[in-house]
Structure formats: C-alpha cells, structure tokens
Design a protein around this motif. Structure first.
Motif, PDB file in Angstrom:
ATOM      1  N   LEU A  43       0.823  -1.203   0.000  1.00 23.48           N
ATOM      2  CA  LEU A  43       0.000   0.000   0.000  1.00 23.48           C
ATOM      3  C   LEU A  43       0.860   1.257   0.000  1.00 23.48           C
ATOM      4  O   LEU A  43       0.552   2.242  -0.691  1.00 23.48           O
ATOM      5  CB  LEU A  43      -0.927  -0.006   1.220  1.00 23.48           C
ATOM      6  CG  LEU A  43      -1.980  -1.121   1.251  1.00 23.48           C
ATOM      7  CD1 LEU A  43      -2.742  -1.091   2.570  1.00 23.48           C
ATOM      8  CD2 LEU A  43      -2.945  -0.979   0.081  1.00 23.48           C
ATOM      9  N   ASP A  44       1.945   1.227   0.766  1.00 19.58           N
ATOM     10  CA  ASP A  44       2.851   2.378   0.771  1.00 19.58           C
ATOM     11  C   ASP A  44       3.548   2.550  -0.573  1.00 19.58           C
ATOM     12  O   ASP A  44       3.797   3.682  -1.005  1.00 19.58           O
ATOM     13  CB  ASP A  44       3.893   2.217   1.885  1.00 19.58           C
ATOM     14  CG  ASP A  44       3.328   2.537   3.258  1.00 19.58           C
ATOM     15  OD1 ASP A  44       2.461   3.424   3.339  1.00 19.58           O
ATOM     16  OD2 ASP A  44       3.756   1.910   4.236  1.00 19.58           O
ATOM     17  N   LEU A  45       3.871   1.442  -1.237  1.00 23.61           N
ATOM     18  CA  LEU A  45       4.507   1.546  -2.551  1.00 23.61           C
ATOM     19  C   LEU A  45       3.574   2.221  -3.557  1.00 23.61           C
ATOM     20  O   LEU A  45       4.023   2.995  -4.412  1.00 23.61           O
ATOM     21  CB  LEU A  45       4.909   0.154  -3.053  1.00 23.61           C
ATOM     22  CG  LEU A  45       6.093  -0.501  -2.346  1.00 23.61           C
ATOM     23  CD1 LEU A  45       6.362  -1.894  -2.907  1.00 23.61           C
ATOM     24  CD2 LEU A  45       7.346   0.369  -2.480  1.00 23.61           C
ATOM     25  N   TYR A  91       9.614   9.794   2.777  1.00 21.93           N
ATOM     26  CA  TYR A  91       8.224   9.338   2.970  1.00 21.93           C
ATOM     27  C   TYR A  91       8.063   8.519   4.251  1.00 21.93           C
ATOM     28  O   TYR A  91       7.269   8.896   5.123  1.00 21.93           O
ATOM     29  CB  TYR A  91       7.786   8.551   1.732  1.00 21.93           C
ATOM     30  CG  TYR A  91       6.447   7.875   1.845  1.00 21.93           C
ATOM     31  CD1 TYR A  91       5.285   8.532   1.463  1.00 21.93           C
ATOM     32  CD2 TYR A  91       6.334   6.569   2.318  1.00 21.93           C
ATOM     33  CE1 TYR A  91       4.044   7.916   1.556  1.00 21.93           C
ATOM     34  CE2 TYR A  91       5.101   5.946   2.419  1.00 21.93           C
ATOM     35  CZ  TYR A  91       3.962   6.617   2.034  1.00 21.93           C
ATOM     36  OH  TYR A  91       2.749   5.998   2.136  1.00 21.93           O
ATOM     37  N   PRO A  92       8.779   7.392   4.428  1.00 24.77           N
ATOM     38  CA  PRO A  92       8.554   6.630   5.669  1.00 24.77           C
ATOM     39  C   PRO A  92       9.039   7.355   6.912  1.00 24.77           C
ATOM     40  O   PRO A  92       8.422   7.256   7.977  1.00 24.77           O
ATOM     41  CB  PRO A  92       9.346   5.336   5.431  1.00 24.77           C
ATOM     42  CG  PRO A  92      10.376   5.694   4.420  1.00 24.77           C
ATOM     43  CD  PRO A  92       9.754   6.734   3.548  1.00 24.77           C
ATOM     44  N   GLY A 101       4.256   6.736  14.331  1.00 24.79           N
ATOM     45  CA  GLY A 101       4.830   5.459  13.916  1.00 24.79           C
ATOM     46  C   GLY A 101       4.045   4.756  12.824  1.00 24.79           C
ATOM     47  O   GLY A 101       4.239   3.563  12.608  1.00 24.79           O
ATOM     48  N   ARG A 102       3.181   5.477  12.115  1.00 24.37           N
ATOM     49  CA  ARG A 102       2.339   4.852  11.095  1.00 24.37           C
ATOM     50  C   ARG A 102       2.483   5.568   9.761  1.00 24.37           C
ATOM     51  O   ARG A 102       2.316   6.788   9.689  1.00 24.37           O
ATOM     52  CB  ARG A 102       0.871   4.857  11.525  1.00 24.37           C
ATOM     53  CG  ARG A 102       0.569   4.023  12.747  1.00 24.37           C
ATOM     54  CD  ARG A 102      -0.840   4.253  13.231  1.00 24.37           C
ATOM     55  NE  ARG A 102      -0.995   5.617  13.742  1.00 24.37           N
ATOM     56  CZ  ARG A 102      -2.093   6.056  14.341  1.00 24.37           C
ATOM     57  NH1 ARG A 102      -3.137   5.256  14.488  1.00 24.37           N
ATOM     58  NH2 ARG A 102      -2.169   7.297  14.772  1.00 24.37           N
ATOM     59  N   THR A 103       2.784   4.818   8.716  1.00 26.53           N
ATOM     60  CA  THR A 103       2.662   5.307   7.356  1.00 26.53           C
ATOM     61  C   THR A 103       1.220   5.061   6.907  1.00 26.53           C
ATOM     62  O   THR A 103       0.475   4.341   7.595  1.00 26.53           O
ATOM     63  CB  THR A 103       3.640   4.570   6.436  1.00 26.53           C
ATOM     64  OG1 THR A 103       3.322   3.163   6.475  1.00 26.53           O
ATOM     65  CG2 THR A 103       5.088   4.761   6.884  1.00 26.53           C
ATOM     66  N   PRO A 104       0.797   5.613   5.781  1.00 29.10           N
ATOM     67  CA  PRO A 104      -0.571   5.330   5.324  1.00 29.10           C
ATOM     68  C   PRO A 104      -0.859   3.840   5.185  1.00 29.10           C
ATOM     69  O   PRO A 104      -1.948   3.374   5.535  1.00 29.10           O
ATOM     70  CB  PRO A 104      -0.633   6.056   3.969  1.00 29.10           C
ATOM     71  CG  PRO A 104       0.295   7.206   4.139  1.00 29.10           C
ATOM     72  CD  PRO A 104       1.426   6.677   4.982  1.00 29.10           C
ATOM     73  N   GLY A 105       0.114   3.062   4.681  1.00 31.02           N
ATOM     74  CA  GLY A 105      -0.099   1.621   4.560  1.00 31.02           C
ATOM     75  C   GLY A 105      -0.278   0.965   5.907  1.00 31.02           C
ATOM     76  O   GLY A 105      -1.162   0.113   6.095  1.00 31.02           O
ATOM     77  N   GLY A 110      -3.451  -1.433  10.185  1.00 27.95           N
ATOM     78  CA  GLY A 110      -3.549  -1.439  11.643  1.00 27.95           C
ATOM     79  C   GLY A 110      -2.238  -1.782  12.311  1.00 27.95           C
ATOM     80  O   GLY A 110      -2.210  -2.565  13.267  1.00 27.95           O
ATOM     81  N   LEU A 111      -1.145  -1.187  11.844  1.00 27.21           N
ATOM     82  CA  LEU A 111       0.188  -1.441  12.391  1.00 27.21           C
ATOM     83  C   LEU A 111       0.797  -0.140  12.887  1.00 27.21           C
ATOM     84  O   LEU A 111       0.385   0.948  12.494  1.00 27.21           O
ATOM     85  CB  LEU A 111       1.109  -2.066  11.337  1.00 27.21           C
ATOM     86  CG  LEU A 111       0.619  -3.331  10.640  1.00 27.21           C
ATOM     87  CD1 LEU A 111       1.658  -3.800   9.627  1.00 27.21           C
ATOM     88  CD2 LEU A 111       0.315  -4.435  11.638  1.00 27.21           C
ATOM     89  N   ARG A 112       1.786  -0.273  13.742  1.00 31.54           N
ATOM     90  CA  ARG A 112       2.492   0.887  14.269  1.00 31.54           C
ATOM     91  C   ARG A 112       3.941   0.509  14.569  1.00 31.54           C
ATOM     92  O   ARG A 112       4.209  -0.588  15.086  1.00 31.54           O
ATOM     93  CB  ARG A 112       1.823   1.389  15.545  1.00 31.54           C
ATOM     94  CG  ARG A 112       2.481   2.638  16.146  1.00 31.54           C
ATOM     95  CD  ARG A 112       2.004   2.867  17.574  1.00 31.54           C
ATOM     96  NE  ARG A 112       0.571   3.079  17.641  1.00 31.54           N
ATOM     97  CZ  ARG A 112      -0.004   4.278  17.523  1.00 31.54           C
ATOM     98  NH1 ARG A 112       0.728   5.351  17.336  1.00 31.54           N
ATOM     99  NH2 ARG A 112      -1.316   4.380  17.609  1.00 31.54           N
TER     100      ARG A 112
END
Length: 301
Positions: A43-45, A91-92, A101-105, A110-112
């Motif tokens: 998703l981040d890519l 970006y990251p 601690g969260r990127t859009p992906g 639901g990660l951090r």
C-alpha cells in the motif's frame, strides 16, 4: 510449562510482542508478522509511486522553465536523486515520526512502529529504518537479490517479526487493533473471599500472572478438553508458588480467577495508598477533583 498460553481457537490473539512498560508491566500487544507487513508495504509503494509521478511532473515543468543552458544532464540527475531520496527515505521517515509510527499503509492495515521498549519511535529510529531499508531491503541497492533473501529470512526467524532495519534501529512493528474482544478480569467470588485474603502471592511473578489473565479472560474461547488441560497446567504452576491451598472441590479455573482477582484487588489497594500518601506530602501533585479543578474550592465565594 512457561507463561504464554497457546490459542487453541483460530483468531484468538495473544500478547507475543514481549514488551514491558517503564513501570515493569507486560504489555499485551501482538507483533506484526511478514504477511501484514508486506501488505502495508504494498500500500505504501502505491502511495510512493503516486508521489513519484507527481514529483516527476513538477520537476519536469520546473526544468522546462529554466533559461536555456541551465538545464543540463547534471541538473536533471541531481533532481532525480533528490526526488528518489524524498520518496524512498523521506516518505517513511516523516510519516512514522509525525503520525505516531504509522505510514498510510500501516494505518490501513492497523500497524504501528514502536521502540523495542514500547515507547514512541523517534526521528533517529525512523531515519535509520528507512536508510537500512533502502540499502539492503527494498529496493535494496546493495546486492538486491541476496539482501532480499536475507531480509525475509530475518523476519521469518525473529520471534518478534522484525526486519533488518528494526534490528539496527531498535524498533519493532506491532498491531494496533485487538483481534478479539477480551472479557474483563473476574471479580472476587464472595464464597472464596476468606481463602483469597489469606493467600501469599509474593512468589507469583508478572509473567505467570499475565499467563493466568490471558487464560481467564479468554477461557470461553477454548474448547474442551483443551480448556481443562490448560487450566490444570496453569494451576499447577500457580499452586506451587501460592499458599494456602484452596478449599476442596473448587474447580481449577475458578481458583485461577480468584487468584487473579485478589492480585488485582491488592494492586489497586496499593495504588490508592500510594496516591493518598502523595496527596498528603505534595497536595499540588494530586489530580483535580471531578468538580472542575481550581475553581471548585471557591465556588461559594
């Protein structure tokens, strides 16, 4: 048998991250594994690709507006390098630093990203993760194929699912969503109050207490005979470090719930006493009353 009870039912979650807060309290959070992390990366890519396209359009327009003779191959190469750094490293780093601690992906999945002690990630950790990621993970400027294999092997073998960037930066990725609702810790059964008040819990350590809590609050999800087997194994450990023994005929699951409730009651009592002492010695540190803070005392003036 030691601490964390298994999850016999699919979907039951457990605190496998091994994080301990500054108050020496074990945090029941799940470490993110390769599957969820790869999904967040994809998703981040997509987002990074969109940003890269926008940068190319903007830089191309800017270069075209330069006077003749200024826009040479060296300038174009420098702008491309700056753009790649912004997309791959900026970006990251910026998202993790300023978005908790969260990127859009990671936000979608639901990660951090957190420090290895469970604290919020800082700029240094985020930048280190990004640089290591670009160099040896993705896209992997140093020996791409070999570094990709090494990265996957590290994530699969590390008990917290960390990648190389996490190991270097001292971070890890955890789930921010609870996979299943937990029942509240049980209350003390009145019939067992006398036995509970007499319990010696000084040898009951935090790891074993956390294992008991995980069992008691999710026992309804365990199928027989796994539930009884797990209760028996846990009670054998608890009985070895607590006295006196329970009254005859009390089920092991009820004994575990009673021990947990009594431990919670005593901890709450100690906390209230500590707050009372603090309020006596340093009244200015006492929390404001529910009546509305400093104005409450002078409401009748």
């Amino acid at each position: 048998m030691n601490a964390q009870p298994p999850a016999p039912v699919a979907g039951a979650s457990g605190g496998d991250a091994g994080l301990v807060s500054g108050e020496a309290v074990a945090l029941d959070v799940r470490a993110a594994r390769i599957g969820s992390r790869v999904l967040a990366l994809l998703l981040d890519l997509v987002a990074q690709a969109g940003i890269a396209v926008g940068l190319v359009v903007c830089l191309s327009a800017a270069v075209a507006a330069f006077p003749a003779g200024l826009a040479d191959a060296a300038l174009s190469s420098a702008l491309q390098t700056v753009g790649a750094i912004l997309v791959l490293v900026g970006y990251p780093t910026l998202w993790e630093r300023f978005a908790g601690g969260r990127t859009p992906g990671k936000l979608v999945v639901g990660l951090r990203v957190v420090r290895i002690d469970g604290g919020p990630v800082g700029l240094r950790q985020s930048l280190t993760r990004a640089l290591v990621g670009v160099a040896v993970e993705w896209p992997g400027l140093v020996l791409p194929l070999l570094s990709w294999v090494a990265s996957v092997a590290v994530m699969l073998t590390d008990r917290r699912g960390r990648r190389l960037g996490d190991l270097v930066a001292g971070t890890m990725v955890v789930h921010t969503r609870v996979a299943t609702a937990w029942r509240p810790a049980p209350l003390l059964a009145p019939a067992l109050a006398g036995w509970a008040y007499a319990l010696d819990l000084t040898r009951l350590d935090d790891d074993l207490a956390l294992a008991v809590r995980q069992y008691v609050t999710r026992a309804h999800r365990f199928a027989e005979p796994a539930r009884s087997r797990l209760a028996g194994a846990l009670w054998a450990e608890v009985a070895a470090v607590t006295t006196p023994p329970p009254p005859a005929g009390v089920p092991q699951g009820v004994c575990l719930a009673t021990v947990l409730a009594e431990r919670h009651r005593r901890a709450t009592h100690r906390l209230h006493r500590a707050r009372a002492r603090t309020a006596t010695l340093w009244p200015e540190l006492a929390p404001a009353s529910a009546g509305g803070g400093p104005r409450a005392a002078g409401a009748g003036d």
